[in-house]
Scaffold this active site. Structure first.
Site, PDB file in Angstrom:
ATOM      1  CB  SER A 243      36.389  49.606 -29.877  1.00 28.53           C
ATOM      2  OG  SER A 243      36.334  49.059 -31.181  1.00 28.53           O
ATOM      3  CB  SER A 281      40.574  46.872 -30.618  1.00 24.72           C
ATOM      4  OG  SER A 281      40.331  47.798 -29.588  1.00 24.72           O
ATOM      5  CG  ASP A 283      42.341  50.653 -30.116  1.00 23.81           C
ATOM      6  OD1 ASP A 283      41.247  50.192 -29.747  1.00 23.81           O
ATOM      7  OD2 ASP A 283      43.356  49.952 -30.252  1.00 23.81           O
TER       8      ASP A 283
END
Length: 365
Positions: A243, A281, A283
């Site tokens: 992330s 991830s 984001d």
């Protein structure tokens, strides 16, 4: 412009890397007047490698005064609290906290406690703090209750303007980026608008990307640095997982929708460092403007017939601000990578630092 952090860690420009755009004096989010950054870093024993970062949009004494703000999610496998109210009101009026995935709750409580104790006039009837996270479970025992509300309060109290420490500090302590030690990074750009000059600052908690993706100043170097990569050999996580949180600040007068537009440009800066955006991830990005102080108050004190006013850059002149976002975000990630050393954490897990001398050789190519 500072080439090292306050503790003497190297930043990417100290390696001779010439990046586009004109940085501010600190080349940090704190080039936006009034913005400050504070850390609580927790490193103890073999398994605690974590912490808390606090970003204050305004000085401590006026921290409850709203800023125009917007946010954007490139991939939602993560958390940033308070975003529904940001969407509804377009206003940010509390410190922004960044920590690890399982410490969102204690930091949320810590912000509430700090405001209630120190700025009761800003508490009113409710508080909806913005707390964001990335996952540090490779190096840190993320299930341990290491982060407590008092650590969030301490980070807020420690927030200061001027040069900003980077690397394995605050919420970025246990984070990895492109298979190297990552964490906290920052950069800024100066934008000219007629006779005015404004700062656009970026702060990243970088915990994303797989090694082969890494790109530095347009050079795909990751494949040449593929050795010594224990994180991607770890079967529990997929390459590229982790992330990234990015917070943008500017003193340019902007509408909330224009702040959202800035946040939507953040992925373009991340992509310049190589990432294609992993499914694992989270984001998530926030942008705010410190201009127009006194507006967007959204309180109960206004009587019928009263108005608030916002001054803003015309939409047709936003391109130079978008460009500043892209360049500042790229450099902030590279600073987070550069200002680091190898770290060993829980169960002996090890993350190597970016080999700076080898990188310089590759870039000279």
């Amino acid at each position: 412009m500072t080439l090292t952090t306050p503790s003497g860690k190297p930043r990417i420009r100290s390696l001779g890397v010439d990046l586009p755009g004109r940085p501010g004096p600190y080349n940090a989010i704190t080039d936006v007047a009034g913005v400050s950054v504070g850390y609580t870093t927790l490193v103890s024993g073999d398994s605690v490698r974590t912490g808390v970062t606090a970003i204050l949009p305004r000085p401590h004494e006026t921290v409850a005064h709203p800023c125009a703000a917007g946010w954007y999610s490139l991939n939602g496998n993560g958390e940033m609290t308070g975003t529904t109210w940001l969407t509804e009101s377009g206003a940010l009026s509390l410190p922004v906290m960044i920590t690890n995935t399982h410490a969102v709750g204690p930091c949320h409580r810590g912000v509430i406690d700090w405001v209630a104790e120190n700025k009761p006039d800003g508490a009113h009837a409710w508080l909806l703090p913005v707390v964001a996270e990335t996952w540090d479970g490779y190096l840190n025992d993320i299930y341990a209750p290491a982060v407590q509300p008092e650590h969030a309060k301490a980070a807020i109290e420690a927030a200061a303007s001027g040069p900003v420490e980077e690397g394995s500090v605050g919420g970025g302590t246990g984070m990895n980026c492109y298979g190297f030690k990552g964490g906290s990074g920052t950069a800024s750009r100066v934008v000219s608008y007629g006779p005015h000059e404004y700062a656009v600052g970026a702060f990243v908690q970088a915990n994303f990307g797989s090694r082969q993706e890494l790109t530095v100043n347009g050079n795909p170097v990751g494949a040449h640095l593929a050795d010594d990569n224990p994180l991607e050999d770890w079967v529990v996580a997929q390459a590229g997982a982790g992330s990234v949180i990015v917070v943008l600040a500017t003193d340019a007068p902007l509408l909330p929708g224009q702040c959202t537009a800035l946040a939507r440009r953040i992925p373009l800066g991340l992509t310049r460092t190589g990432t294609s955006g992993s499914h694992f991830s989270g984001d998530i990005f926030l942008a705010f403007s410190t201009a127009n102080e006194g507006a967007l108050t959204s309180g109960f004190s206004h009587g019928p017939g009263e108005f608030e006013n916002l001054r803003f850059v015309p939409w047709g002149h936003m391109d130079s601000f978008y460009e500043a976002v892209v360049h500042a975000v790229e450099e902030a990630v590279l600073n987070a990578l550069c200002a680091n050393e190898t770290m060993v954490g829980r169960e002996g897990h090890r993350t190597p630092n970016l080999p700076r001398e080898r990188l310089v050789e590759l870039l000279r190519g």
